[in-house]
Scaffold this motif. Structure first.
Motif, mmCIF file in Angstrom:
data_model
loop_
_atom_site.group_PDB
_atom_site.id
_atom_site.type_symbol
_atom_site.label_atom_id
_atom_site.label_comp_id
_atom_site.label_asym_id
_atom_site.label_seq_id
_atom_site.Cartn_x
_atom_site.Cartn_y
_atom_site.Cartn_z
ATOM 1 N N PRO A 286 41.963 30.654 57.564
ATOM 2 C CA PRO A 286 41.134 31.840 57.318
ATOM 3 C C PRO A 286 40.515 31.838 55.926
ATOM 4 O O PRO A 286 40.203 32.891 55.396
ATOM 5 N N GLY A 287 40.333 30.646 55.351
ATOM 6 C CA GLY A 287 39.791 30.536 54.002
ATOM 7 C C GLY A 287 38.474 31.240 53.782
ATOM 8 O O GLY A 287 38.305 31.971 52.798
ATOM 9 N N PRO A 288 37.470 31.064 54.680
ATOM 10 C CA PRO A 288 36.177 31.720 54.459
ATOM 11 C C PRO A 288 36.284 33.230 54.311
ATOM 12 O O PRO A 288 35.652 33.821 53.438
ATOM 13 N N GLN A 289 37.091 33.869 55.160
ATOM 14 C CA GLN A 289 37.209 35.321 55.098
ATOM 15 C C GLN A 289 37.867 35.766 53.803
ATOM 16 O O GLN A 289 37.432 36.728 53.165
ATOM 17 N N PHE A 290 38.932 35.062 53.389
ATOM 18 C CA PHE A 290 39.609 35.429 52.143
ATOM 19 C C PHE A 290 38.690 35.250 50.949
ATOM 20 O O PHE A 290 38.667 36.075 50.030
ATOM 21 N N GLU B 131 36.039 38.052 50.990
ATOM 22 C CA GLU B 131 36.611 39.338 50.584
ATOM 23 C C GLU B 131 36.894 39.373 49.088
ATOM 24 O O GLU B 131 36.727 40.421 48.449
ATOM 25 N N GLU B 132 37.301 38.257 48.527
ATOM 26 C CA GLU B 132 37.579 38.216 47.088
ATOM 27 C C GLU B 132 36.289 38.371 46.287
ATOM 28 O O GLU B 132 36.253 39.049 45.265
ATOM 29 N N VAL B 133 35.200 37.753 46.753
ATOM 30 C CA VAL B 133 33.904 37.899 46.086
ATOM 31 C C VAL B 133 33.433 39.354 46.155
ATOM 32 O O VAL B 133 32.991 39.926 45.150
ATOM 33 N N ILE B 134 33.545 39.957 47.340
ATOM 34 C CA ILE B 134 33.135 41.352 47.502
ATOM 35 C C ILE B 134 33.973 42.260 46.613
ATOM 36 O O ILE B 134 33.448 43.168 45.940
ATOM 37 N N GLU B 135 35.281 42.037 46.597
ATOM 38 C CA GLU B 135 36.166 42.877 45.790
ATOM 39 C C GLU B 135 35.844 42.729 44.305
ATOM 40 O O GLU B 135 35.883 43.696 43.545
ATOM 41 N N THR B 136 35.503 41.520 43.873
ATOM 42 C CA THR B 136 35.131 41.297 42.475
ATOM 43 C C THR B 136 33.855 42.053 42.131
ATOM 44 O O THR B 136 33.751 42.674 41.064
ATOM 45 N N LEU B 137 32.872 42.033 43.018
ATOM 46 C CA LEU B 137 31.625 42.763 42.787
ATOM 47 C C LEU B 137 31.874 44.263 42.693
ATOM 48 O O LEU B 137 31.291 44.948 41.848
ATOM 49 N N ARG B 138 32.732 44.762 43.549
ATOM 50 C CA ARG B 138 33.016 46.207 43.556
ATOM 51 C C ARG B 138 33.891 46.607 42.379
ATOM 52 O O ARG B 138 33.740 47.695 41.820
ATOM 53 N N ARG B 139 34.804 45.731 42.000
ATOM 54 C CA ARG B 139 35.730 46.042 40.911
ATOM 55 C C ARG B 139 35.052 45.938 39.546
ATOM 56 O O ARG B 139 35.429 46.630 38.604
ATOM 57 N N GLU B 140 34.053 45.066 39.449
ATOM 58 C CA GLU B 140 33.385 44.842 38.158
ATOM 59 C C GLU B 140 31.868 44.993 38.319
ATOM 60 O O GLU B 140 31.123 44.018 38.194
ATOM 61 N N PRO B 141 31.391 46.215 38.579
ATOM 62 C CA PRO B 141 29.948 46.421 38.791
ATOM 63 C C PRO B 141 29.112 46.123 37.553
ATOM 64 O O PRO B 141 27.913 45.867 37.661
ATOM 65 N N ASN B 142 29.733 46.177 36.378
ATOM 66 C CA ASN B 142 28.991 45.943 35.133
ATOM 67 C C ASN B 142 29.124 44.515 34.628
ATOM 68 O O ASN B 142 28.853 44.230 33.454
ATOM 69 N N LEU B 143 29.534 43.616 35.492
ATOM 70 C CA LEU B 143 29.600 42.203 35.148
ATOM 71 C C LEU B 143 28.219 41.734 34.692
ATOM 72 O O LEU B 143 27.195 42.193 35.211
ATOM 73 N N GLU B 144 28.177 40.835 33.721
ATOM 74 C CA GLU B 144 26.889 40.365 33.216
ATOM 75 C C GLU B 144 26.058 39.760 34.345
ATOM 76 O O GLU B 144 26.588 39.142 35.267
#
Length: 350
Positions: free
Chosen positions: A141-145, A148-161
């Protein structure tokens, strides 16, 4: 089912691979919730030696994350490495050959890959992490994980450079290479705030990677074609009955006629004195009508790409225009709270 402790998560993943129905993961538990280490053989005196770790056996990554009541806890298992600091070095990730000793499940691989990419310095490190992304996507299930990690990073750090977001999105797009049919995609609305900065950037590369990501890797966008040329917000679009032409109106005070097959616009942009709020195209594809913010309705010849008439009468912005199926009437709606029906040949409304 929540994301849970490694053994339960592993069992759930194995079950899913054999097509058993597993409930959706609801939330990510905290580190201390995910892993619990309990000391064994805690009596001052015990019989027998600790279990020997044989060549080829590995230690689960949860040992690194786990916390114990005693900060100096040393497992009783005996590694082949005779170093007295083996367990301390392993927990601190300072042990030579660390990767050979640790068994990391795909969940941690995905999280680690994203973290390393954002912390990478130089082209060599970026290239290594890009390869890691692609390796993760090879087997379920690597692709899904990873997704989800990329999406969570975007949501967790909206002010990322913006440069970091660009790198993360481009690497993710390249890793999946359009193979997203098996992914459980999120809605665009869930990540739009994080993409907004890229979409509004002056850099064409930033805008493109955000557009590609939302088209390929969000659930409610299925982008087949993209047309670039307007320099302001696009307010309205219309498509010809035969599907060969698209007309667009924009804040840049122009309308454009696009060829669907080539993706190019026909002729020069059709200029207005104010922003264009609405456009319509006749069923025979020969006539285009536009309504704009200077109270005017303009009629255009789609073949010659020239203005063929102007309808005046509204006392405020024209927000909507439409053409009757037979092309003999034009209907307009305005901020002046009026709907007018026009005879395009007479230039009069009723």
């Amino acid at each position: 089912m929540d994301h849970s402790r490694p053994p339960l998560r592993w069992m759930a993943l194995q079950a899913a691979e054999f097509s058993l129905c597993i409930g959706s993961f609801v939330r990510e538990l905290l580190v201390e919730e995910q892993v619990q280490l309990r000391e064994s053989l805690t009596l001052p005196l015990h019989l027998g030696a600790g279990r020997k770790i044989h060549a080829g056996q590995k230690i689960h990554y949860s040992f690194i994350l786990g916390k114990t009541e005693s900060p100096n806890y040393i497992p009783k298992a005996r590694p082949t490495d005779p170093s007295p600091t083996f367990w301390t070095d392993l927990r601190n990730e300072d042990l030579p050959g660390f990767a050979q000793w640790i068994e990391t499940d795909i969940f941690y691989h995905a999280a680690s890959a994203v973290t390393k990419l954002l912390a990478s310095e130089g082209a060599a490190e970026e290239a290594d992490t890009r390869k890691h992304f692609k390796e993760i996507t090879k087997n379920p299930p690597g692709p899904q994980f990873l997704y989800e990690e990329v999406i969570e990073t975007l949501r967790r750090e909206p002010n990322l450079e913006l440069s970091a977001k660009h790198l993360l999105l481009q690497t993710t797009i390249d890793a999946f290479q359009g193979s997203t049919s098996e992914l459980r995609l999120v809605r665009l609305s869930q990540v739009y705030i994080s993409l907004k900065g890229l979409l509004r950037s002056t850099s064409p590369q930033h805008r493109k990677v955000a557009q590609d990501f939302q088209c390929q890797l969000t659930r409610d966008v299925n982008c087949l074609l993209e047309f670039e040329g307007h320099t302001g917000l696009v307010r309205d679009v219309a498509i010809s009955l035969d599907g060969k032409r698209i007309v667009s109106g924009s804040d840049d005070k122009t309308i454009r006629i696009w060829d669907v097959e080539t993706g190019m616009y026909k002729g020069e942009p059709l200029g207005h004195r104010a922003r264009v709020n609405s456009v319509a195209i006749s069923q025979d594809g020969k006539c285009i009508v536009s309504g704009d913010a200077d109270w005017m309705i303009r009629i255009w010849d789609a073949e010659t790409v020239e203005q063929s008439g102007v309808l005046e009468g509204h006392t405020d912005e024209v927000w909507s225009v439409a053409i009757s199926p037979d092309g003999r009437r034009i209907v307009s709606g305005s901020r002046d709270k009026m709907v007018r029906i026009w005879d395009p040949n007479m230039g009069a409304s009723s």
